[in-house]
Design a protein around this motif. Structure first.
Motif, PDB file in Angstrom:
ATOM      1  N   SER A  89       4.984  10.281 -28.429  1.00 47.81           N
ATOM      2  CA  SER A  89       4.113   9.409 -29.216  1.00 47.81           C
ATOM      3  C   SER A  89       2.820   9.138 -28.452  1.00 47.81           C
ATOM      4  O   SER A  89       2.808   9.059 -27.215  1.00 47.81           O
ATOM      5  N   PRO A  90       1.712   9.005 -29.175  1.00 48.34           N
ATOM      6  CA  PRO A  90       0.425   8.734 -28.503  1.00 48.34           C
ATOM      7  C   PRO A  90       0.451   7.437 -27.696  1.00 48.34           C
ATOM      8  O   PRO A  90      -0.177   7.345 -26.628  1.00 48.34           O
ATOM      9  N   GLU A  91       1.187   6.445 -28.187  1.00 52.79           N
ATOM     10  CA  GLU A  91       1.245   5.177 -27.475  1.00 52.79           C
ATOM     11  C   GLU A  91       1.949   5.331 -26.124  1.00 52.79           C
ATOM     12  O   GLU A  91       1.503   4.779 -25.112  1.00 52.79           O
ATOM     13  N   ALA A  92       3.029   6.095 -26.090  1.00 45.34           N
ATOM     14  CA  ALA A  92       3.742   6.308 -24.827  1.00 45.34           C
ATOM     15  C   ALA A  92       2.881   7.090 -23.836  1.00 45.34           C
ATOM     16  O   ALA A  92       2.856   6.787 -22.634  1.00 45.34           O
ATOM     17  N   GLN A  93       2.170   8.087 -24.332  1.00 38.27           N
ATOM     18  CA  GLN A  93       1.292   8.835 -23.445  1.00 38.27           C
ATOM     19  C   GLN A  93       0.146   7.966 -22.926  1.00 38.27           C
ATOM     20  O   GLN A  93      -0.259   8.089 -21.766  1.00 38.27           O
ATOM     21  N   ARG A  94      -0.353   7.082 -23.775  1.00 34.02           N
ATOM     22  CA  ARG A  94      -1.415   6.187 -23.348  1.00 34.02           C
ATOM     23  C   ARG A  94      -0.909   5.240 -22.260  1.00 34.02           C
ATOM     24  O   ARG A  94      -1.636   4.934 -21.300  1.00 34.02           O
ATOM     25  N   GLN A  95       0.322   4.804 -22.376  1.00 34.53           N
ATOM     26  CA  GLN A  95       0.882   3.936 -21.343  1.00 34.53           C
ATOM     27  C   GLN A  95       0.983   4.653 -19.997  1.00 34.53           C
ATOM     28  O   GLN A  95       0.717   4.062 -18.945  1.00 34.53           O
ATOM     29  N   ILE A  96       1.350   5.920 -20.041  1.00 33.36           N
ATOM     30  CA  ILE A  96       1.435   6.681 -18.787  1.00 33.36           C
ATOM     31  C   ILE A  96       0.051   6.857 -18.172  1.00 33.36           C
ATOM     32  O   ILE A  96      -0.137   6.708 -16.954  1.00 33.36           O
ATOM     33  N   VAL A  97      -0.925   7.149 -19.005  1.00 42.26           N
ATOM     34  CA  VAL A  97      -2.292   7.304 -18.494  1.00 42.26           C
ATOM     35  C   VAL A  97      -2.783   5.993 -17.885  1.00 42.26           C
ATOM     36  O   VAL A  97      -3.401   5.979 -16.801  1.00 42.26           O
ATOM     37  N   ASN A  98      -2.514   4.889 -18.551  1.00 43.69           N
ATOM     38  CA  ASN A  98      -2.914   3.587 -17.997  1.00 43.69           C
ATOM     39  C   ASN A  98      -2.188   3.295 -16.678  1.00 43.69           C
ATOM     40  O   ASN A  98      -2.769   2.705 -15.756  1.00 43.69           O
ATOM     41  N   HIS A  99      -0.940   3.730 -16.618  1.00 43.29           N
ATOM     42  CA  HIS A  99      -0.187   3.543 -15.375  1.00 43.29           C
ATOM     43  C   HIS A  99      -0.812   4.327 -14.228  1.00 43.29           C
ATOM     44  O   HIS A  99      -0.920   3.819 -13.093  1.00 43.29           O
ATOM     45  N   LEU A 100      -1.252   5.538 -14.513  1.00 40.86           N
ATOM     46  CA  LEU A 100      -1.905   6.335 -13.481  1.00 40.86           C
ATOM     47  C   LEU A 100      -3.231   5.701 -13.053  1.00 40.86           C
ATOM     48  O   LEU A 100      -3.586   5.714 -11.865  1.00 40.86           O
ATOM     49  N   HIS A 101      -3.957   5.140 -14.003  1.00 45.37           N
ATOM     50  CA  HIS A 101      -5.198   4.435 -13.652  1.00 45.37           C
ATOM     51  C   HIS A 101      -4.907   3.220 -12.768  1.00 45.37           C
ATOM     52  O   HIS A 101      -5.642   2.954 -11.805  1.00 45.37           O
ATOM     53  N   ASP A 102      -3.855   2.488 -13.088  1.00 46.54           N
ATOM     54  CA  ASP A 102      -3.483   1.326 -12.276  1.00 46.54           C
ATOM     55  C   ASP A 102      -3.106   1.742 -10.857  1.00 46.54           C
ATOM     56  O   ASP A 102      -3.467   1.061  -9.876  1.00 46.54           O
ATOM     57  N   LEU A 103      -2.392   2.849 -10.760  1.00 42.45           N
ATOM     58  CA  LEU A 103      -2.040   3.345  -9.430  1.00 42.45           C
ATOM     59  C   LEU A 103      -3.283   3.686  -8.619  1.00 42.45           C
ATOM     60  O   LEU A 103      -3.369   3.355  -7.422  1.00 42.45           O
ATOM     61  N   ALA A 105       0.832  -1.207   0.000  1.00 39.79           N
ATOM     62  CA  ALA A 105       0.000   0.000   0.000  1.00 39.79           C
ATOM     63  C   ALA A 105       0.867   1.257   0.000  1.00 39.79           C
ATOM     64  O   ALA A 105       0.568   2.237  -0.696  1.00 39.79           O
ATOM     65  N   TYR A 106       1.933   1.227   0.762  1.00 45.60           N
ATOM     66  CA  TYR A 106       2.851   2.368   0.800  1.00 45.60           C
ATOM     67  C   TYR A 106       3.528   2.561  -0.557  1.00 45.60           C
ATOM     68  O   TYR A 106       3.686   3.699  -1.022  1.00 45.60           O
ATOM     69  N   GLN A 107       3.889   1.464  -1.206  1.00 42.12           N
ATOM     70  CA  GLN A 107       4.515   1.553  -2.523  1.00 42.12           C
ATOM     71  C   GLN A 107       3.551   2.134  -3.552  1.00 42.12           C
ATOM     72  O   GLN A 107       3.944   2.951  -4.400  1.00 42.12           O
ATOM     73  N   ALA A 108       2.277   1.714  -3.485  1.00 38.40           N
ATOM     74  CA  ALA A 108       1.290   2.254  -4.420  1.00 38.40           C
ATOM     75  C   ALA A 108       1.087   3.753  -4.208  1.00 38.40           C
ATOM     76  O   ALA A 108       0.945   4.519  -5.166  1.00 38.40           O
ATOM     77  N   ALA A 109       1.099   4.184  -2.959  1.00 42.16           N
ATOM     78  CA  ALA A 109       0.936   5.604  -2.688  1.00 42.16           C
ATOM     79  C   ALA A 109       2.131   6.405  -3.195  1.00 42.16           C
ATOM     80  O   ALA A 109       1.969   7.473  -3.811  1.00 42.16           O
ATOM     81  N   ARG A 110       3.322   5.899  -2.963  1.00 37.07           N
ATOM     82  CA  ARG A 110       4.514   6.599  -3.429  1.00 37.07           C
ATOM     83  C   ARG A 110       4.655   6.553  -4.946  1.00 37.07           C
ATOM     84  O   ARG A 110       5.431   7.330  -5.525  1.00 37.07           O
ATOM     85  N   GLY A 111       3.914   5.671  -5.590  1.00 31.70           N
ATOM     86  CA  GLY A 111       3.972   5.620  -7.047  1.00 31.70           C
ATOM     87  C   GLY A 111       3.523   6.905  -7.710  1.00 31.70           C
ATOM     88  O   GLY A 111       3.947   7.213  -8.839  1.00 31.70           O
ATOM     89  N   TRP A 112       2.664   7.689  -7.030  1.00 34.65           N
ATOM     90  CA  TRP A 112       2.231   8.964  -7.599  1.00 34.65           C
ATOM     91  C   TRP A 112       3.385   9.957  -7.689  1.00 34.65           C
ATOM     92  O   TRP A 112       3.413  10.811  -8.591  1.00 34.65           O
ATOM     93  N   ILE A 113       4.322   9.852  -6.780  1.00 31.49           N
ATOM     94  CA  ILE A 113       5.484  10.744  -6.841  1.00 31.49           C
ATOM     95  C   ILE A 113       6.335  10.407  -8.058  1.00 31.49           C
ATOM     96  O   ILE A 113       6.796  11.298  -8.779  1.00 31.49           O
ATOM     97  N   GLU A 114       6.542   9.136  -8.296  1.00 35.73           N
ATOM     98  CA  GLU A 114       7.319   8.720  -9.459  1.00 35.73           C
ATOM     99  C   GLU A 114       6.602   9.061 -10.755  1.00 35.73           C
ATOM    100  O   GLU A 114       7.243   9.288 -11.799  1.00 35.73           O
ATOM    101  N   ALA A 115       5.255   9.115 -10.701  1.00 36.58           N
ATOM    102  CA  ALA A 115       4.500   9.441 -11.915  1.00 36.58           C
ATOM    103  C   ALA A 115       4.830  10.824 -12.432  1.00 36.58           C
ATOM    104  O   ALA A 115       4.773  11.080 -13.653  1.00 36.58           O
ATOM    105  N   VAL A 116       5.168  11.727 -11.558  1.00 33.97           N
ATOM    106  CA  VAL A 116       5.542  13.085 -12.000  1.00 33.97           C
ATOM    107  C   VAL A 116       6.752  13.029 -12.919  1.00 33.97           C
ATOM    108  O   VAL A 116       6.793  13.687 -13.983  1.00 33.97           O
ATOM    109  N   TYR A 117       7.729  12.234 -12.559  1.00 33.34           N
ATOM    110  CA  TYR A 117       8.948  12.133 -13.371  1.00 33.34           C
ATOM    111  C   TYR A 117       8.691  11.345 -14.656  1.00 33.34           C
ATOM    112  O   TYR A 117       9.340  11.588 -15.673  1.00 33.34           O
ATOM    113  N   ARG A 118       7.763  10.424 -14.622  1.00 34.04           N
ATOM    114  CA  ARG A 118       7.412   9.705 -15.865  1.00 34.04           C
ATOM    115  C   ARG A 118       6.784  10.658 -16.875  1.00 34.04           C
ATOM    116  O   ARG A 118       7.046  10.559 -18.077  1.00 34.04           O
TER     117      ARG A 118
END
Length: 232
Positions: free
Chosen positions: A104-118, A84-97
């Protein structure tokens, strides 16, 4: 002169007085009684010891099993809190991602999906922690709120900026969410709460309840739908 009769050794018993014979019989009977009593006492002592020894052995085995099970449960809870702590800290790493994303649209889509997973992981752990302990749910909610508050503006700015080159991934004007003082305090408090919540002793487990008492909101009274209050 008449010859004296020759007495054999086997006939000496005939010369033993009768009172002596009775004394020997009494002594043998006394020895037999003492031996019987000793055997009886020994058997009784053995039967007294065996049940207690078995009880002590069974108790020790049960306590060892119970301690092992409690340790397993504590380790499983620690792993879940860590995830749970790792999932919460994942939002901090998302800023750098987002800052280092590809255009590319595909790379941006992957980031958006990553944020949804978080967000899905955070919601899952919120429910799990709330079932585990309402007090720890308050601690986790405070951590999530502080992390998202610290990441909100950097994420917006990162999406608006163009793609950065490798040499420009980090800039002096960048805001680092991990340096936010409110986030650091919430992060430290949550880790302390988890450590004390998992303590086998009662007194440390009371610390999260006392520390997060300020976050408890009184439950508003339930009012049936359609109920009205007359104005005075």
């Amino acid at each position: 002169m008449p010859e004296r009769p020759v007495h054999h050794l086997c006939d000496l018993r005939l010369a033993v007085p009768p009172d002596w014979q009775s004394g020997l019989t009494t002594a043998k009977a006394l020895d037999l009684t003492i031996a019987t009593d000793a055997a009886t006492n020994s058997a009784a002592t053995l039967w007294d010891i065996i049940p207690w020894a078995a009880l002590v052995a069974a108790t020790a085995t049960f306590l060892t099993y119970l301690a092992g099970r409690l340790a397993e449960v504590r380790d499983r809870r620690r792993d879940t809190f860590g995830s749970a702590y790792q999932a919460a800290r994942g939002w901090i790493e998302a800023v750098y991602r987002v800052r280092r994303r590809d255009d590319s649209p595909e790379a941006q889509r992957q980031i958006v999906n990553h944020l949804h997973d978080l967000q899905e992981q955070v919601d899952y752990y919120r429910g799990w922690i709330a079932a585990e302990s309402p007090t720890m749910a308050l601690a986790y909610d405070e951590l999530i709120e502080c992390i998202k508050a610290a990441c909100k503006e950097p994420l917006q700015v990162a999406w608006e900026q163009p793609r950065r080159e490798v040499r420009g991934w980090t800039r002096p004007e960048d805001t680092h969410p991990a340096n936010d003082p409110n986030l650091q305090t919430a992060d430290s408090d949550f880790r302390t709460a988890v450590r004390r919540h998992l303590s086998p002793w009662l007194l440390p487990r009371l610390w999260p309840w006392w520390h997060y008492r300020r976050l408890r909101q009184p439950t508003p009274p339930h009012r049936p739908e359609g109920s009205t209050h007359a104005a005075e």
